[in-house]
Each structure stands twice: as C-alpha cells, then as structure tokens.
Design an enzyme around this catalytic site. Structure first.
Site, short mmCIF file in Angstrom:
data_model
loop_
_atom_site.label_atom_id
_atom_site.label_comp_id
_atom_site.label_asym_id
_atom_site.label_seq_id
_atom_site.Cartn_x
_atom_site.Cartn_y
_atom_site.Cartn_z
N LYS A 13 0.83 -1.22 0.00
CA LYS A 13 0.00 0.00 0.00
C LYS A 13 0.87 1.27 0.00
O LYS A 13 0.59 2.20 -0.73
CB LYS A 13 -0.92 0.03 1.23
CG LYS A 13 -1.94 -1.09 1.28
CD LYS A 13 -2.94 -0.90 2.41
CE LYS A 13 -2.32 -0.94 3.78
NZ LYS A 13 -1.74 -2.24 4.16
N ARG A 126 11.27 -7.26 4.12
CA ARG A 126 11.29 -5.82 4.45
C ARG A 126 12.03 -5.59 5.76
O ARG A 126 12.74 -4.60 5.92
CB ARG A 126 9.86 -5.29 4.55
CG ARG A 126 9.80 -3.79 4.77
CD ARG A 126 8.42 -3.25 4.59
NE ARG A 126 7.54 -3.55 5.71
CZ ARG A 126 6.25 -3.23 5.75
NH1 ARG A 126 5.68 -2.64 4.71
NH2 ARG A 126 5.52 -3.51 6.79
#
Ligand code: AMP
Length: 191
Positions: A13, A126
C-alpha cells in the site's frame, strides 16, 4: 478524487500510495507513518501507540481517527489518498461522519489483495531492509490475523457501497501500479 487504499500488511500500500500520489498529483496520508514518527519522537501519543505497535495490534481508534480528521479538514484540495485508514468498521464510520460534515465523500476504495504466504515472505524481507520493529515473524502473524478479523470486513462494507475495486497484488509492483493507473485514469474522466 478521494481514494482509500485497503489491503493486508505487506500488500504494498505504501509503495503504491507513493506512485499514485506522484503521478496523479494528489496528497496522501499514511497513519502507519504518522504513528511511527510519534514513536520515534517519543511524544505522549507515541508512547501510548508503541505499546500496541510493537505487538502488531491496532492502536486505539481515537489516535488515527483524530490524525486523519485534522488532516482532512486542513486539505484545501479535494484530491487525496488515505493509506492505512480506515482499519476497521468503527474507523470507517467515523470517516463517513467526518466527510459528511464537510459535504464530501469517498470516490473509490482500491483493495490490493495478496496471498498470505507471499505477505509473510515480503514482510520478513522488508525487515532485513528497513528494520521496522513490527516486522518480525510473531508480530507479522498477529498483524495478519488482526487484518483478517478487524480490517477485512471493510471489503464487504465498501463493496456494498459500490466503491470497491479489487486488484491482484501478487503481481510485481510495476504491474500492480499499472492496473491501478489504468483504473484511476478511467475514473478521472468521471471525477
Ligand atoms: P502500517 O504502516 O499501515 O502497516 O501500520 C503499522 C502499525 O501502525 C499498525 O500495525 C498499527 O499498530 C498502527 N496503525 C496504523 N494505522 C492504523 C489505524 N488506522 N488504526 C489503528 N492502528 C493503526
């Protein structure tokens, strides 16, 4: 055009919000980024939020709702994008109230859908790059289960309002963005 980005943690997102904001020249707000900056600066709000954040829980609704309310009421432009808000039905209802108080509304909800296995892979990856304190396996699993319990009901909520557009987020970042861009370009002709 006023857009909500909806999707599980690790759906991309934030990345897509960046592309949309730049290419369509619209302002964006990320409640996750705001929460992180309060935590980093150790503000009173950040201290409260951190207790929830490190476990992967949602922070109390009042915190992100007030952040978004203040931000929306300060926007002079009617084009904007919300990343990470609303996260549950209560927040979505507060958002409706905020918007109707200024005679505004949401035009589209982009739902980026990604398989759970891929989400876990991406979030662990990540962590090794960004070192976010909520990107460890235990917290990731909690965030995904909170998403399923609290956030995924928003899919039906916005679908019933005919606002939802579902995107296959399993594809590479650029292909996902391409699909979003094609859709928004069509929408722009309307708004
Ligand atoms: P994000 O960067 O959007 O994945 O958000 C990271 C964390 O910030 C979440 O796991 C929550 O602890 C908190 N957070 C961000 N947005 C919200 C929200 N709208 N409601 C509650 N908690 C939020």
């Amino acid at each position: 055009m006023r857009i909500i980005l909806l999707g599980p943690p690790g759906a991309g997102k934030g990345t897509q919000a960046g592309y949309i904001s730049k290419n369509f020249n619209i302002k964006k707000i990320s409640t996750g980024n705001l929460v992180r900056s309060h935590i980093k600066e150790n503000t009173e709000l950040g201290k409260i939020a951190n207790e929830y954040y490190i476990k992967g829980d949602l922070v109390p609704d009042k915190i992100p709702t007030n952040m978004v309310k203040e931000w929306i009421l300060n926007q002079t432009d009617s084009k904007w994008l919300l990343d990470g808000f609303p996260r549950n039905i209560n927040q979505a209802e507060s958002l409706n109230n905020i918007l109707s108080s200024v005679n505004s509304n949401i035009n589209t909800v982009l739902f980026i859908n990604v398989d759970t296995k891929l989400l876990i892979e991406r979030l662990l990856n990540r962590q090794s790059i960004e070192n976010r304190s909520d990107d460890n396996l235990e917290t990731i699993k909690n965030r995904i289960s909170i998403y399923e319990k609290e956030t995924s009901p928003l899919i039906g909520f916005y679908n019933d309002k005919k606002l939802l557009y579902k995107i296959n987020g399993n594809k590479p970042i650029k292909s996902v963005y391409q699909e979003i861009e094609n859709y928004l370009k069509k929408k722009c002709r309307i708004y």
